[in-house]
Design a protein around this motif. Structure first.
Motif, mmCIF file in Angstrom:
data_model
loop_
_atom_site.group_PDB
_atom_site.id
_atom_site.type_symbol
_atom_site.label_atom_id
_atom_site.label_comp_id
_atom_site.label_asym_id
_atom_site.label_seq_id
_atom_site.Cartn_x
_atom_site.Cartn_y
_atom_site.Cartn_z
ATOM 1 N N LYS A 106 45.570 -9.385 -7.215
ATOM 2 C CA LYS A 106 44.281 -8.705 -7.032
ATOM 3 C C LYS A 106 43.994 -8.433 -5.559
ATOM 4 O O LYS A 106 43.555 -7.332 -5.187
ATOM 5 C CB LYS A 106 43.152 -9.558 -7.637
ATOM 6 N N ILE A 107 44.228 -9.412 -4.692
ATOM 7 C CA ILE A 107 43.935 -9.248 -3.271
ATOM 8 C C ILE A 107 45.133 -8.675 -2.522
ATOM 9 O O ILE A 107 44.978 -7.798 -1.666
ATOM 10 C CB ILE A 107 43.517 -10.597 -2.638
ATOM 11 N N GLY A 108 46.318 -9.152 -2.835
ATOM 12 C CA GLY A 108 47.519 -8.726 -2.120
ATOM 13 C C GLY A 108 47.889 -9.731 -1.043
ATOM 14 O O GLY A 108 47.017 -10.178 -0.283
ATOM 15 N N VAL A 109 49.160 -10.057 -0.960
ATOM 16 C CA VAL A 109 49.612 -11.061 -0.001
ATOM 17 C C VAL A 109 49.369 -10.603 1.431
ATOM 18 O O VAL A 109 48.922 -11.379 2.279
ATOM 19 C CB VAL A 109 51.119 -11.369 -0.226
ATOM 20 N N SER A 110 49.655 -9.333 1.722
ATOM 21 C CA SER A 110 49.462 -8.816 3.087
ATOM 22 C C SER A 110 48.003 -8.901 3.503
ATOM 23 O O SER A 110 47.682 -9.261 4.646
ATOM 24 C CB SER A 110 49.950 -7.370 3.173
ATOM 25 N N SER A 111 47.104 -8.561 2.580
ATOM 26 C CA SER A 111 45.676 -8.639 2.876
ATOM 27 C C SER A 111 45.239 -10.078 3.102
ATOM 28 O O SER A 111 44.407 -10.356 3.971
ATOM 29 C CB SER A 111 44.863 -8.018 1.736
ATOM 30 N N LEU A 112 45.800 -11.007 2.335
ATOM 31 C CA LEU A 112 45.468 -12.427 2.519
ATOM 32 C C LEU A 112 45.857 -12.903 3.912
ATOM 33 O O LEU A 112 45.095 -13.615 4.575
ATOM 34 C CB LEU A 112 46.183 -13.277 1.472
ATOM 35 N N VAL A 113 47.036 -12.493 4.368
ATOM 36 C CA VAL A 113 47.485 -12.874 5.713
ATOM 37 C C VAL A 113 46.546 -12.306 6.767
ATOM 38 O O VAL A 113 46.143 -12.998 7.711
ATOM 39 C CB VAL A 113 48.934 -12.383 5.951
ATOM 40 N N THR A 114 46.159 -11.035 6.615
ATOM 41 C CA THR A 114 45.245 -10.399 7.571
ATOM 42 C C THR A 114 43.903 -11.112 7.612
ATOM 43 O O THR A 114 43.334 -11.341 8.679
ATOM 44 C CB THR A 114 45.020 -8.921 7.191
ATOM 45 N N ARG A 115 43.419 -11.484 6.455
ATOM 46 C CA ARG A 115 42.098 -12.108 6.387
ATOM 47 C C ARG A 115 42.099 -13.489 7.038
ATOM 48 O O ARG A 115 41.192 -13.824 7.804
ATOM 49 C CB ARG A 115 41.650 -12.218 4.922
ATOM 50 N N ILE A 116 43.118 -14.297 6.736
ATOM 51 C CA ILE A 116 43.145 -15.660 7.260
ATOM 52 C C ILE A 116 43.413 -15.674 8.763
ATOM 53 O O ILE A 116 43.010 -16.604 9.459
ATOM 54 C CB ILE A 116 44.194 -16.500 6.497
ATOM 55 N N THR A 117 44.081 -14.635 9.265
ATOM 56 C CA THR A 117 44.385 -14.587 10.703
ATOM 57 C C THR A 117 43.378 -13.713 11.448
ATOM 58 O O THR A 117 42.547 -14.216 12.198
ATOM 59 C CB THR A 117 45.817 -14.072 10.929
ATOM 60 N N ASN A 118 43.423 -12.413 11.224
ATOM 61 C CA ASN A 118 42.618 -11.482 12.017
ATOM 62 C C ASN A 118 41.127 -11.583 11.725
ATOM 63 O O ASN A 118 40.308 -11.637 12.643
ATOM 64 C CB ASN A 118 43.119 -10.052 11.780
ATOM 65 N N ASP A 119 40.756 -11.583 10.433
ATOM 66 C CA ASP A 119 39.326 -11.641 10.094
ATOM 67 C C ASP A 119 38.700 -12.953 10.558
ATOM 68 O O ASP A 119 37.559 -12.968 11.031
ATOM 69 C CB ASP A 119 39.129 -11.468 8.585
ATOM 70 N N ALA A 120 39.443 -14.040 10.422
ATOM 71 C CA ALA A 120 38.926 -15.326 10.906
ATOM 72 C C ALA A 120 38.751 -15.305 12.417
ATOM 73 O O ALA A 120 37.807 -15.891 12.949
ATOM 74 C CB ALA A 120 39.873 -16.453 10.491
ATOM 75 N N PHE A 121 39.661 -14.619 13.119
ATOM 76 C CA PHE A 121 39.550 -14.505 14.576
ATOM 77 C C PHE A 121 38.305 -13.721 14.972
ATOM 78 O O PHE A 121 37.631 -14.054 15.959
ATOM 79 C CB PHE A 121 40.803 -13.829 15.141
ATOM 80 N N VAL A 122 37.971 -12.677 14.217
ATOM 81 C CA VAL A 122 36.749 -11.899 14.479
ATOM 82 C C VAL A 122 35.517 -12.799 14.354
ATOM 83 O O VAL A 122 34.601 -12.741 15.182
ATOM 84 C CB VAL A 122 36.639 -10.698 13.507
ATOM 85 N N LEU A 123 35.497 -13.647 13.332
ATOM 86 C CA LEU A 123 34.384 -14.586 13.160
ATOM 87 C C LEU A 123 34.324 -15.589 14.302
ATOM 88 O O LEU A 123 33.232 -15.982 14.732
ATOM 89 C CB LEU A 123 34.517 -15.310 11.822
#
Length: 577
Positions: A106-123
């Motif tokens: 549903k989410i996609g592995v690539s999107s999960l990696v982006t979220r845990i790395t890049n999106d978390a960095f934005v926060l």
């Protein structure tokens, strides 16, 4: 903000230090213009040297106090944000470990990696700025406005006139930045996806000479990301010039209109300097708070993406309070099992599957591609849950087990052998951390991996590249089998795990498997008849239904589908021989 606050509030001491540091910093910065004004009016203009030394000492004390406040603020905010991002990523990673195949798809592995790395960095960036500026900038602005009114009420209207312009600029920038931030993160997801596909599929790409095509796809997406990022950064970058020009023009107008008040003596020179400083602090703090506000839409996009992971319901209930022990070992039973993938309940992959197996037995599944063989065995460790019916392991429904306890009973060897970066020994101990050298030796010997392992200089300390890419397909399969054997589970599941082995190695491995699986059920999914000829029970699947069962000899006599598969394969083997 709620998502960030959930992690920040875990550290009340650091949060208190941050607030105290910010509050102290504001008091000092508002005190400096006042001290400077008094120095000008009472020491510099009268030429009083003693007074000048006195006010200089006062100013030095204030500066040192301000430095201490800044240090406390920086220490507390840095500690808070680093701990916040650590806890956040740990929680997200733990949540992904509970995901079934359905959630990953549903989410996609690539999107999960982006979220845990890049999106978390934005926060983390936003939280860092919020903790540094979120306390002192509102206090600085309010305090500066109060001091402006006290110092010169007649000039305060310049400040009031500038605020609507600043507020409007902030609102427009913040409103336009949100859709750009969403598009930027979506584009980054695709970049990660393309990069992952290119790296994992490098041999296929080269074999088909499609390097140029893949490069073009990646280049198009990098251009999209560049254009979106450029628009976003340009938009965010307009804030500073706007604020700077407003500040410059306000300073010029204040000095211009203050000349008359200085001439008539209603405004002292020191107070004018302090007034300009207060205006600067007011507008600068407003500008810093505005930057925080303008970062908010981008942070909100990233926070929403992370919350989607955090709040996503788990389709496979881990049943943490479930059964952890059973009275028997190695019993497996399917009772009228029907399975359809989520959202496709009208098209089941498996229909009314029933069979039993007890310790020491080998049960095998064969059938054409897409007949449901791999799907069936993936139901045993609950990679998916059955739609109808039940699966019993040692007489207990798999859904009633604690999921970790269930999976400890199973040694699963997947169709695609996967090894982890590290040594051979670390990979073999993956399912049994405290396995002895003797256990590892025996497992590799049975799995026909001992010879090639011992040929390496480091043997079990030999380092494997990512995914075991420095090994052949057959070597990876044999190590995967050895890894399961080290664990000595109650049920072995071989999901087409002999496909990369030559016939001699396959036959020897299966012969040796019988030595170590006497107290376990062995489930084999195979494409090759030679891998399952000696199975106690062979089940033939066709379009998700059982169309035959029995031993090899029985099926050769009674089942056309099995006989066609066997004759075609055995004929090819004899021709090759």
């Amino acid at each position: 903000m709620v998502y960030i606050w959930r992690y920040i509030k875990k550290y009340p001491k650091l949060l208190t230090m941050d607030v105290i540091g910010g509050f102290f910093f504001v008091l000092v910065n508002l005190g400096l213009p006042t001290v400077f004004a008094l120095m000008i009016d009472r020491a510099i203009i009268p030429g009083d040297v003693d007074a000048l030394y006195f006010w200089s000492v006062i100013m030095l004390v204030v500066i040192i106090a301000g430095l201490l406040g800044r240090l406390v603020l920086s220490y507390a905010s840095s500690k808070l944000t680093t701990r916040m991002i650590r806890d956040m990523r740990n929680d997200l990673y733990k949540k992904t470990q509970l995901f079934s195949h359905q959630e990953y798809e549903k989410i996609g592995v690539s999107s999960l990696v982006t979220r845990i790395t890049n999106d978390a960095f934005v926060l983390m960036q936003f939280a860092e700025m919020m903790l540094r500026m979120g306390v002192n900038t509102p206090l600085m602005f309010i305090g500066s406005v109060v001091m402006i009114i006290i110092t010169s009420p007649s000039l305060a209207w310049f400040m009031i006139a500038a605020l609507p312009l600043l507020t409007m600029a902030i609102y427009v920038i913040a409103k336009k930045s949100k859709p750009l931030s969403e598009k930027q993160q979506e584009s980054l997801d695709k970049l990660n996806q393309y990069a992952r596909e290119n790296l994992t599929g490098l041999r296929v790409i080269r074999a088909f000479a499609r390097e140029s095509y893949q490069e073009e796809k990646f280049t198009q997406e990098t251009n999209t990301y560049m254009e979106t990022s450029s628009k976003l950064f340009k938009l965010m970058g307009t804030a500073m010039p706007i604020f700077t020009h407003i500040l410059i023009w306000m300073s010029v107008l204040i000095i211009w209109f203050s000349l008359g008040e200085i001439e008539v003596g209603s405004l002292a020179v020191g107070n004018l300097v302090a007034f300009i400083e207060y205006v600067f602090h007011a507008l600068y703090s407003f500008m810093m708070f505005a930057n925080l506000f303008m970062m908010y839409p981008r942070m909100a996009v990233s926070a929403k993406r992370l919350q989607e992971i955090d709040e996503m319901p788990i389709s496979i209930d881990p049943n943490l309070d479930g059964i952890t022990q059973s009275q028997t070992r190695g019993y497996l039973e399917f009772k009228n099992v029907t399975f359809a993938y989520p959202g496709e309940t009208e098209n089941p992959v498996l229909h009314n599957i029933s069979f039993k197996s007890k310790p020491g037995e080998i049960i095998a599944f064969i059938g054409s591609t897409g007949s449901g063989k791999s799907t069936l065995v993936q139901l045993i460790p609950r990679f998916f849950d059955v739609t109808l019916g039940s699966i019993l392991v040692d007489g207990v429904d798999v859904r009633d087990y604690n999921i970790k306890a269930l999976r400890k009973k199973i040694g699963f060897i997947p169709q695609k052998a996967l090894l982890f970066t590290g040594t051979i020994g670390e990979n073999l101990r993956y399912g049994k951390y405290h396995a002895t050298e003797k256990e590892i030796e025996r497992a590799t010997d049975v799995a026909q991996a001992k010879d090639f392992v011992h040929k390496t200089q480091e043997k079990y300390h030999a380092f494997l590249a990512e995914g075991g890419s420095n090994l052949s397909g057959g070597q990876k399969q044999r190590l995967s089998i050895a890894r399961a054997l080290v664990r000595t589970p109650d049920i072995y599941v071989f999901d087409d795990s002999f496909s990369a082995l030559d016939y001699r190695t396959d036959a020897e491995l299966r012969r040796r498997l019988k030595e170590v699986t006497q107290e376990s059920t062995t489930v084999i999914v195979a494409q090759r008849v030679s891998s399952i000829m000696n199975a106690d029970q062979i089940i033939v699947l066709n379009e998700g239904e059982i169309v035959g069962r029995g031993t090899h000899d029985e099926l050769m006599k009674s089942n056309d589908i099995y006989r066609d598969i066997a004759e075609s394969q055995l004929k090819n083997v004899s021709l090759e021989g």
